[in-house]
Design an enzyme around this catalytic site. Sequence first.
Site, PDB file in Angstrom:
ATOM      1  N   THR A 283       0.861  -1.189   0.000  1.00 54.38           N
ATOM      2  CA  THR A 283       0.000   0.000   0.000  1.00 54.38           C
ATOM      3  C   THR A 283       0.892   1.231   0.000  1.00 54.38           C
ATOM      4  O   THR A 283       2.090   1.149   0.269  1.00 54.38           O
ATOM      5  CB  THR A 283      -0.869   0.092   1.269  1.00 54.38           C
ATOM      6  OG1 THR A 283      -0.024   0.427   2.389  1.00 54.38           O
ATOM      7  CG2 THR A 283      -1.608  -1.197   1.536  1.00 54.38           C
ATOM      8  N   ASP A 284       0.316   2.383  -0.244  1.00 53.09           N
ATOM      9  CA  ASP A 284       1.049   3.610   0.037  1.00 53.09           C
ATOM     10  C   ASP A 284       0.898   3.881   1.533  1.00 53.09           C
ATOM     11  O   ASP A 284       0.185   3.180   2.253  1.00 53.09           O
ATOM     12  CB  ASP A 284       0.539   4.774  -0.819  1.00 53.09           C
ATOM     13  CG  ASP A 284       1.591   5.890  -0.920  1.00 53.09           C
ATOM     14  OD1 ASP A 284       2.550   5.887  -0.112  1.00 53.09           O
ATOM     15  OD2 ASP A 284       1.455   6.764  -1.783  1.00 53.09           O
ATOM     16  N   TYR A 285       1.567   4.906   1.977  1.00 48.31           N
ATOM     17  CA  TYR A 285       1.673   5.259   3.397  1.00 48.31           C
ATOM     18  C   TYR A 285       0.280   5.444   4.028  1.00 48.31           C
ATOM     19  O   TYR A 285      -0.409   6.419   3.722  1.00 48.31           O
ATOM     20  CB  TYR A 285       2.459   6.563   3.473  1.00 48.31           C
ATOM     21  CG  TYR A 285       3.104   6.901   4.792  1.00 48.31           C
ATOM     22  CD1 TYR A 285       4.484   6.849   4.939  1.00 48.31           C
ATOM     23  CD2 TYR A 285       2.356   7.327   5.879  1.00 48.31           C
ATOM     24  CE1 TYR A 285       5.091   7.204   6.124  1.00 48.31           C
ATOM     25  CE2 TYR A 285       2.954   7.671   7.075  1.00 48.31           C
ATOM     26  CZ  TYR A 285       4.326   7.610   7.183  1.00 48.31           C
ATOM     27  OH  TYR A 285       4.934   7.970   8.368  1.00 48.31           O
ATOM     28  N   THR A 286      -0.109   4.517   4.847  1.00 51.73           N
ATOM     29  CA  THR A 286      -1.428   4.499   5.520  1.00 51.73           C
ATOM     30  C   THR A 286      -2.620   4.595   4.560  1.00 51.73           C
ATOM     31  O   THR A 286      -3.723   4.958   4.976  1.00 51.73           O
ATOM     32  CB  THR A 286      -1.578   5.606   6.599  1.00 51.73           C
ATOM     33  OG1 THR A 286      -1.420   6.901   5.988  1.00 51.73           O
ATOM     34  CG2 THR A 286      -0.584   5.467   7.732  1.00 51.73           C
TER      35      THR A 286
END
Length: 761
Positions: A283-286
Amino acid sequence: MKRYTFLLPLLFLLITLSAKAQTDAGMDAFVKKLMSQMTLDEKIGQLNLVTAGYPPTGLGVSLGVEEKIAGGQVGGIFGVYGAAKVRGVQELAVTKSRLKIPLIFGLDVIHGHQTIFPIPLGLSASWDMNLIEKSARIAAVEGTADGLNWTFSPMVDIARDPRWGRISEGSGEDAYLGSRIAAAMVKGYQGPGLSQNNSMMACVKHFGLYGAAEGGRDYNTVDMSRNTMYNYFLPPYKAGLDAGAGSIMTSFNVVDAVPATGNRWLLTDLLRKQWGFKGFVVTDYTSLNEMIEHGLGDLQTVSALALHAGVDMDMVGEGFLTTLKKSLKEGKVTQAEIDQACRLVLEAKYKLGLFEDPYRYVDEKRTTSDILTAEHRQAAREIAAHTFVLLKNDKQTLPLKKQGANIALVGPLADNRRDMLGTWVVAGDWQKSVSVKEGIQHVAGSGVNILYAKGANITDDTAFIHRLNFFGQEMVSLDKRTPDEMIREAAGAASQADVIVAVLGESQSMSGESSSRSDIGIPASQERLLKEMVATGKPVVLVLFTGRPLTLPWEAEHCTSILNVWAPGTEAGNAIADVLFGDVNPSGKLSATFPRSVGQIPLYYNHKNTGRPYDGSPQTKFRSNYLDISNDPLYPFGYGLSYTTFSYSDLKLSKTALKGAEKLTATITLTNTGKYDGEEVVQLYISDPVATISRSVKDLKGFQKVMLKAGESKEISFTITPEDLKFYNSDLKYDWESGEFVIGIGTNSDELKSGKVNWTK
Ligand code: NOJ
């Protein structure tokens, strides 16, 4: 024996394939055995990617990292680099955790690691795949010498909106050019093979369509037809994966109303089933947690959604870590889904050779031998000089003479090292970069007289400065002097000069992530300085720093010359001086359209025709145009001048009627009609005026960067096959249709010599 030499390539292929089959079989057996020993918690732990704190690009950071690593709750970490530090963290994993599974070490190595190359938008303007690949190779050598084995690059998001700050991180607006660059970057990072200790695993991002954020506002929603996706936005992701990228990162936005991170159509149907991707998805950051804000449910729900959609690793969010066990118990996810994700993460580690040697990338000696070497810096200098785009050069003001000139060097970016590097330089040290003033001194030495004055602040707007200094450092500051005092000083310098070089534009934090702008002009303080300089009546050379296409209508009219240098990296000043003084002839071409005004955005060359196309006449009504501005860009896609001039003549098409799989050869004569040797990017575009869907007016289908001596002529040929005519139709079938095609070759997307062919199935 000689008779059979033609079989050698086949033999080589067979050996390679069988070696690969053996590796695959070896990997399968290894991972299977390891997984049979793993508890559910340990499997879920592998899906957890933590950050060591920097760079924090989201709404949280990872906590209790050391305990989690020792407890087998972490699969990878990013933000730690430096051989000794990496060794320390890896030791935790391989000595303290029960199964001693090594960690994967990631970082945003985006345009160089410590030797910084031009920002990606700049690199793309070189249209030079060898140089781009070389920049990525050097980045991988340096990154791995600092203990890393995974880079969150290349970013291949197509962007048609220069308000979006992250247009700086990509390759511009075109799917064909973007795809070529995606492949070159992946090849550069991954080198001859992932098990080499100087190769990094690439991560294609952000999947998908992140560059189409509405209004150019970062993280904003995206809405697009499948047809546009397939034809214009998806190809670069696929090209990066086809080149062998080991991983892919999801994006923050929705795709067809479902957040990319929880989008099963995107991550499974398209990515796995249609494209056959075998690597892992992070995933991307959060972005997993952000699905709560998107309105998809609570953390447990969105985590299950992400896993089911096809996510394998959760960046910083810890949704997987904290909820998957519960979801398994409640039947919301399956053991097979967890196993599949875990297997893909372990396979990546296997491919990187980490099970053989967890310290493979940890070699303290390489820190001195492989990082910021003279050779790397020299490459950065050469590459940077090839990314500059000469937008204007009246009266051949450039190149400047190395002897006897009095040069007023003005602007807040002229004697400035920090802003040379551009966005995303986690490990780059701006103090090691070369300012423009220093570069001019190195290249022209005592031959020229430099009259330096800062002349203006980057901006006088304190609220804006506050936003630009988000990371707490004084990235942009106000001079102690008043703007009037600074201008007076610059005017004084200009009065003694023969030529004024104004180094202006965007500072480092004005583009990049979370750095969208609604006004994409040069900031007012600098514009004022420029106007004062132009008012002197002396020639003004604008050296323009920018992370995006800017609106420059006034500058284009009044400056004598404009050299767009993007953010050139560590060797900025030297590379700029090389070009200003003519040691290197500029050859960059725009990979994104420069609009005249923000009101024209989105503006891109391969738009569709409307039912009411505009003919340019001011007297026309009921045609697609504006009352107050032309439809045309200020500088079109593919545009860029040289110190020499090129002429295109004698377009020849080998046939005018073709059938089926026949090939067409299009040839043009390119002549260097000027006084300097120079490189030209010869561009091939194809139009398909009549089809079952409305096609774009033209599409880039090929290019060649050619070096010609002054006065030299060369025939440049392109081979065109039906493959180049294909597009996704309304059933999303990739095919071509019989009919007439216009073949255009030229110096930019707007200036083409063209001919027609009829091609039937
Ligand atoms: C958020 C960014 O969108 C992404 O590009 C980057 O790789 C991660 N943060 C990690 O730094």
